[in-house]
Design a protein around this motif. Structure first.
Motif, PDB file in Angstrom:
ATOM      1  N   SER A 235      49.151 -14.526 -29.577  1.00 15.97           N
ATOM      2  CA  SER A 235      48.709 -15.763 -28.946  1.00 15.97           C
ATOM      3  C   SER A 235      47.566 -16.400 -29.720  1.00 15.97           C
ATOM      4  N   VAL A 236      47.372 -17.695 -29.509  1.00 21.36           N
ATOM      5  CA  VAL A 236      46.206 -18.380 -30.056  1.00 21.36           C
ATOM      6  C   VAL A 236      44.945 -17.819 -29.407  1.00 21.36           C
ATOM      7  N   THR A 237      45.002 -17.604 -28.112  1.00 17.96           N
ATOM      8  CA  THR A 237      43.836 -17.107 -27.371  1.00 17.96           C
ATOM      9  C   THR A 237      43.315 -15.809 -27.960  1.00 17.96           C
ATOM     10  N   TRP A 238      44.194 -14.903 -28.295  1.00 15.27           N
ATOM     11  CA  TRP A 238      43.796 -13.597 -28.831  1.00 15.27           C
ATOM     12  C   TRP A 238      42.975 -13.768 -30.105  1.00 15.27           C
ATOM     13  N   GLN A 239      43.363 -14.705 -30.955  1.00 13.97           N
ATOM     14  CA  GLN A 239      42.660 -14.889 -32.223  1.00 13.97           C
ATOM     15  C   GLN A 239      41.330 -15.611 -32.039  1.00 13.97           C
ATOM     16  N   VAL A 240      41.315 -16.703 -31.256  1.00  9.63           N
ATOM     17  CA  VAL A 240      40.101 -17.524 -31.213  1.00  9.63           C
ATOM     18  C   VAL A 240      38.991 -16.913 -30.364  1.00  9.63           C
ATOM     19  N   HIS A 241      39.337 -16.134 -29.339  1.00  8.97           N
ATOM     20  CA  HIS A 241      38.299 -15.602 -28.466  1.00  8.97           C
ATOM     21  C   HIS A 241      37.487 -14.480 -29.115  1.00  8.97           C
ATOM     22  N   GLY A 242      37.879 -14.038 -30.290  1.00  9.51           N
ATOM     23  CA  GLY A 242      37.086 -13.063 -31.018  1.00  9.51           C
ATOM     24  C   GLY A 242      36.054 -13.703 -31.920  1.00  9.51           C
ATOM     25  N   ASP A 243      35.979 -15.038 -31.924  1.00  5.58           N
ATOM     26  CA  ASP A 243      35.072 -15.744 -32.820  1.00  5.58           C
ATOM     27  C   ASP A 243      33.662 -15.775 -32.245  1.00  5.58           C
ATOM     28  N   PRO A 244      32.618 -15.581 -33.068  1.00 11.76           N
ATOM     29  CA  PRO A 244      31.245 -15.545 -32.542  1.00 11.76           C
ATOM     30  C   PRO A 244      30.764 -16.882 -31.987  1.00 11.76           C
ATOM     31  N   MET A 245      31.408 -17.994 -32.354  1.00 13.99           N
ATOM     32  CA  MET A 245      30.990 -19.288 -31.811  1.00 13.99           C
ATOM     33  C   MET A 245      31.351 -19.442 -30.342  1.00 13.99           C
ATOM     34  N   MET A 246      32.064 -18.471 -29.785  1.00 11.14           N
ATOM     35  CA  MET A 246      32.360 -18.506 -28.354  1.00 11.14           C
ATOM     36  C   MET A 246      31.077 -18.492 -27.525  1.00 11.14           C
ATOM     37  N   TRP A 247      29.978 -17.922 -28.058  1.00  8.06           N
ATOM     38  CA  TRP A 247      28.725 -17.900 -27.301  1.00  8.06           C
ATOM     39  C   TRP A 247      28.136 -19.305 -27.190  1.00  8.06           C
ATOM     40  N   VAL A 248      28.179 -20.065 -28.273  1.00  3.29           N
ATOM     41  CA  VAL A 248      27.726 -21.457 -28.215  1.00  3.29           C
ATOM     42  C   VAL A 248      28.628 -22.251 -27.277  1.00  3.29           C
ATOM     43  N   ALA A 249      29.929 -21.997 -27.372  1.00  5.44           N
ATOM     44  CA  ALA A 249      30.883 -22.701 -26.514  1.00  5.44           C
ATOM     45  C   ALA A 249      30.644 -22.391 -25.046  1.00  5.44           C
ATOM     46  N   GLY A 250      30.285 -21.144 -24.745  1.00  8.06           N
ATOM     47  CA  GLY A 250      30.025 -20.773 -23.363  1.00  8.06           C
ATOM     48  C   GLY A 250      28.826 -21.504 -22.789  1.00  8.06           C
ATOM     49  N   VAL A 251      27.784 -21.704 -23.589  1.00  6.16           N
ATOM     50  CA  VAL A 251      26.617 -22.449 -23.115  1.00  6.16           C
ATOM     51  C   VAL A 251      26.984 -23.918 -22.929  1.00  6.16           C
ATOM     52  N   ARG A 252      27.768 -24.471 -23.833  1.00  3.74           N
ATOM     53  CA  ARG A 252      28.242 -25.852 -23.652  1.00  3.74           C
ATOM     54  C   ARG A 252      28.996 -25.987 -22.338  1.00  3.74           C
ATOM     55  N   ALA A 253      29.830 -25.004 -22.018  1.00 11.40           N
ATOM     56  CA  ALA A 253      30.597 -25.051 -20.779  1.00 11.40           C
ATOM     57  C   ALA A 253      29.672 -25.109 -19.565  1.00 11.40           C
ATOM     58  N   LEU A 254      28.571 -24.349 -19.598  1.00 12.61           N
ATOM     59  CA  LEU A 254      27.620 -24.381 -18.481  1.00 12.61           C
ATOM     60  C   LEU A 254      27.013 -25.772 -18.326  1.00 12.61           C
ATOM     61  N   TYR A 255      26.621 -26.374 -19.434  1.00 17.06           N
ATOM     62  CA  TYR A 255      26.079 -27.732 -19.380  1.00 17.06           C
ATOM     63  C   TYR A 255      27.095 -28.695 -18.763  1.00 17.06           C
ATOM     64  N   LEU A 256      28.341 -28.589 -19.192  1.00 15.08           N
ATOM     65  CA  LEU A 256      29.368 -29.517 -18.722  1.00 15.08           C
ATOM     66  C   LEU A 256      29.710 -29.254 -17.252  1.00 15.08           C
ATOM     67  N   GLN A 257      29.865 -27.997 -16.885  1.00 13.37           N
ATOM     68  CA  GLN A 257      30.209 -27.648 -15.508  1.00 13.37           C
ATOM     69  C   GLN A 257      29.144 -28.120 -14.528  1.00 13.37           C
ATOM     70  N   ALA A 258      27.886 -28.104 -14.943  1.00 15.02           N
ATOM     71  CA  ALA A 258      26.789 -28.477 -14.050  1.00 15.02           C
ATOM     72  C   ALA A 258      26.798 -29.960 -13.695  1.00 15.02           C
ATOM     73  N   LEU A 259      27.604 -30.764 -14.381  1.00 20.49           N
ATOM     74  CA  LEU A 259      27.644 -32.195 -14.103  1.00 20.49           C
ATOM     75  C   LEU A 259      28.560 -32.559 -12.938  1.00 20.49           C
ATOM     76  N   HIS A 260      29.232 -31.592 -12.360  1.00 22.78           N
ATOM     77  CA  HIS A 260      30.013 -31.853 -11.145  1.00 22.78           C
ATOM     78  C   HIS A 260      29.149 -31.409  -9.968  1.00 22.78           C
ATOM     79  N   PRO A 261      28.569 -32.347  -9.205  1.00 24.68           N
ATOM     80  CA  PRO A 261      27.594 -31.971  -8.179  1.00 24.68           C
ATOM     81  C   PRO A 261      28.097 -30.943  -7.172  1.00 24.68           C
ATOM     82  N   ARG A 262      29.331 -31.077  -6.695  1.00 24.18           N
ATOM     83  CA  ARG A 262      29.833 -30.132  -5.700  1.00 24.18           C
ATOM     84  C   ARG A 262      30.046 -28.749  -6.317  1.00 24.18           C
ATOM     85  N   ALA A 263      30.519 -28.711  -7.555  1.00 25.10           N
ATOM     86  CA  ALA A 263      30.770 -27.426  -8.197  1.00 25.10           C
ATOM     87  C   ALA A 263      29.465 -26.685  -8.480  1.00 25.10           C
TER      88      ALA A 263
END
Length: 312
Positions: free
Chosen positions: A16-44
């Motif tokens: 799978s694509v997922t298997w290959q890309v999720h081993g990349d170290p930039m996933m940590w930067v991506a995870g922090v970006r996700a937190l920033y983006l998720q926080a913009l939905h007030p109810r969530a």
């Protein structure tokens, strides 16, 4: 115990694509970006802040999220299903209250689950591609389609989840009027900029963590910068920073990075054999049949032909 190479490949498997890309170290930067983006939905974000110890144990929450993603990606099918069942059970018991209307709502509402899912998967795909992980458009679409499975595990109907870049772009266009940087989003922003730490570690926080948080914030779409009210460097500058960071982090040997707990990839390779080792080159090798001539070109602003799912 299964002999190496004969074990359960899990939800996605080594092809799978997922298997290959999720081993990349930039996933940590991506995870922090996700937190920033998720926080913009007030109810969530309100549901998170009212039902967790995020303020006191944000590091623990980040690590639990990383462990969940690792289990879904590299764990056995049974482990992934159990992890999903735990998340669904917890969500089903929790709710949040709107401070303006007094309305009580469940944090397992499909609208909220879908936002969290899309913000997360978009962030993974956006940061990895923009930092130099080579994925064609067809491979990016396959990645999104694969994650209808992870959406199912948290309680979503896979058919209602965007399965390619066009559907993801349409989703973000539809949801944008509901987004805002409310008080809870400001709390998340403040934590990500200045997470609590021991006084002796403050210099390291400023040197290392602040750079990760700043880069994750800078990689957000322009509309997110406008909502937070903080500027970001020009897109071309952000893309260069992401590529430099990605190049540096990828210089750390994979076998060193993967030794860090909880060692999902190490356990997966032990279960399935050395041929299951995640590697960027395997994406092109195993999925080349999906590619079309000319795909994968990017503009200097980091957009995938200008069609990023969260383009501002």
């Amino acid at each position: 115990m299964d002999a190496p190479g004969t074990g359960d490949p899990g939800l996605f498997g080594p092809d799978s694509v997922t298997w290959q890309v999720h081993g990349d170290p930039m996933m940590w930067v991506a995870g922090v970006r996700a937190l920033y983006l998720q926080a913009l939905h007030p109810r969530a974000v309100r549901g998170v802040m009212q039902n967790s110890d995020f303020r006191r144990d944000a590091w623990g929450r980040l690590m639990r999220t990383a462990n969940f993603v690792g289990t879904l990606t590299y764990g056995t099918t049974e482990a992934a299903e159990k992890a999903g069942a735990r998340v669904r059970k917890i969500h089903s018991m929790l709710g949040a209250t709107d401070p303006d209307t007094g309305e009580r709502y469940g944090i397992d509402e499909p609208e909220l689950l879908l936002w969290v899912h899309c913000a997360e998967i978009d962030s993974y795909l956006h940061v990895l591609r923009r930092s130099g992980f080579r994925l064609t458009d067809a491979q990016a679409d396959r990645y999104l389609a694969e994650h209808r499975e992870s959406a199912r595990l948290v309680g979503l109907d896979p058919a209602a989840v965007p399965g390619d870049r066009a559907e993801l772009a349409a989703y973000f266009e539809q949801i944008r009027p509901a987004l805002a940087a409310g008080p809870e989003a400001r709390e998340v922003d403040d934590f990500l900029l200045r997470p609590p730490t021991h006084p002796l570690l403050v210099p390291a926080r400023e040197l290392l963590w602040r750079r990760v948080a700043d880069l994750a914030y800078a990689s957000l779409p322009p509309y997110a910068h406008r909502l937070y009210g903080r500027p970001a460097p020009a897109p071309a500058t952000v893309t260069r920073q992401l590529r430099v960071t990605g190049t540096l982090l990828r210089c750390v040997p994979a076998h060193v990075r993967w030794q860090l707990p909880p060692k999902h990839i190490i356990r997966a390779m032990s279960r399935l054999g050395p041929g299951s080792r995640p590697a960027p080159y395997k994406v092109g090798r195993s999925l080349a049949i999906l590619d079309e001539p000319g795909e994968g070109r990017t503009n200097t602003d980091g957009g995938d032909r200008g069609r990023w799912g969260t383009a501002g």
